[in-house]
Design an enzyme around this catalytic site. Sequence first.
Site, PDB file in Angstrom:
ATOM      1  N   ASP A 182      18.780  11.077  12.480  1.00 49.22           N
ATOM      2  CA  ASP A 182      19.339  12.431  12.528  1.00 49.22           C
ATOM      3  C   ASP A 182      19.761  12.778  13.949  1.00 49.22           C
ATOM      4  OD1 ASP A 182      16.788  12.637  13.618  1.00 49.22           O
ATOM      5  OD2 ASP A 182      15.998  13.918  12.044  1.00 49.22           O
ATOM      6  N   ASN A 238       6.068  21.513   8.793  1.00 46.69           N
ATOM      7  CA  ASN A 238       6.439  22.089   7.499  1.00 46.69           C
ATOM      8  C   ASN A 238       6.727  21.005   6.459  1.00 46.69           C
ATOM      9  OD1 ASN A 238       8.842  21.044   8.348  1.00 46.69           O
ATOM     10  ND2 ASN A 238      10.000  22.957   8.295  1.00 46.69           N
ATOM     11  N   GLU A 261      14.632  19.922   5.520  1.00 45.33           N
ATOM     12  CA  GLU A 261      13.638  20.991   5.541  1.00 45.33           C
ATOM     13  C   GLU A 261      13.157  21.293   4.117  1.00 45.33           C
ATOM     14  OE1 GLU A 261      12.534  21.677   8.354  1.00 45.33           O
ATOM     15  OE2 GLU A 261      13.987  22.453   9.802  1.00 45.33           O
ATOM     16  N   HIS A 288       8.888  18.480   6.860  1.00 44.44           N
ATOM     17  CA  HIS A 288      10.248  17.933   6.857  1.00 44.44           C
ATOM     18  C   HIS A 288      10.246  16.445   7.196  1.00 44.44           C
ATOM     19  CE1 HIS A 288      11.017  19.245  11.348  1.00 44.44           C
ATOM     20  NE2 HIS A 288      10.616  17.979  11.319  1.00 44.44           N
TER      21      HIS A 288
HETATM   22  C1  F6R Z   1      13.171  13.130  14.502  1.00 47.25           C
HETATM   23  C2  F6R Z   1      12.953  13.743  13.182  1.00 47.25           C
HETATM   24  C3  F6R Z   1      11.889  14.765  12.928  1.00 47.25           C
HETATM   25  C4  F6R Z   1      10.564  14.399  13.591  1.00 47.25           C
HETATM   26  C5  F6R Z   1       9.503  15.429  13.277  1.00 47.25           C
HETATM   27  C6  F6R Z   1       8.216  15.165  14.044  1.00 47.25           C
HETATM   28  O1  F6R Z   1      14.222  12.212  14.439  1.00 47.25           O
HETATM   29  O2  F6R Z   1      13.664  13.418  12.287  1.00 47.25           O
HETATM   30  O3  F6R Z   1      11.727  14.886  11.540  1.00 47.25           O
HETATM   31  O4  F6R Z   1      10.171  13.139  13.137  1.00 47.25           O
HETATM   32  O5  F6R Z   1       9.958  16.708  13.601  1.00 47.25           O
HETATM   33  O6  F6R Z   1       8.466  15.248  15.409  1.00 47.25           O
HETATM   34  P1  F6R Z   1       7.388  14.777  16.476  1.00 47.25           P
HETATM   35  O7  F6R Z   1       7.183  13.325  16.301  1.00 47.25           O
HETATM   36  O8  F6R Z   1       8.015  15.091  17.815  1.00 47.25           O
HETATM   37  O9  F6R Z   1       6.154  15.577  16.193  1.00 47.25           O
END
Ligand code: F6R
Length: 221
Positions: A60, A123, A130, A125
């Site tokens: 992403d 959350n 989301e 995701h």
């Molecule tokens: C990043 C992504 C997000 C993260 C998630 C956790 O490419 O797709 O879904 O994996 O927000 O982020 P961290 O690892 O920083 O807690």
Amino acid sequence: MKVHRDGSWPIEAAESLLARLRERPQMRLCLATGSTPLPMYSRLAQHPDAFAAASVLLLDEFGGLPADEPASCDATLRRVLIHHVRPADYRAIATDHLGEPAAVDAWIDAGRLDLVVLGIGVNGHLGMNEPGAPAEGRTARVDLEPTTIEGAQRYFEGRVRPTWGVTVGLGDLLAAGEVWVLAAGESKVDIVRRSTEGPATTAVPASLLQHHPDVTWWLDR
Ligand code: F6R
């Protein structure tokens, strides 16, 4: 579902990935950024030849970033991994043209994703899918939830405040041969429990992984 619960997981996960690449050098991978997988990528970066025949898709990207933003998903993955291992193919996600989601889908359709490496949001995701994102969804421009916008400030340190992004959809993540989710720290305890033990529902995107036949959760203690 397999669960590894061990503080040394970045090392073990990296070793597992290297073993898969030895068995199948032409693997097609889809990789998250965020902070959680970075220790694993640092390990992998010490094996410059391991990805020589592999293809990597970025999971992403945040929208509306200046081209030189060092905390974009692309800049981050390049810095920690891609620059060191130089895969045969690396596909980032551009957010500045409308045809990009279809082009990413075409990349995915050229061959199945063998392994998807994900983090998880508080959350639930996955990528930027989301709560409420469709289980069959494909690559799309999406709006971020307030918790995600706030959480991303850890990466951007106030320089920018992205409110949207482009993400590979849940449909392709759930269709991958194998899915890994990496989670570490207190803040993820509740959502990991809800995702693995609660009902499978689009309200908690990660809970949909309960339907996937080959998921590994890599957790710290
Ligand atoms: C990043 C992504 C997000 C993260 C998630 C956790 O490419 O797709 O879904 O994996 O927000 O982020 P961290 O690892 O920083 O807690």
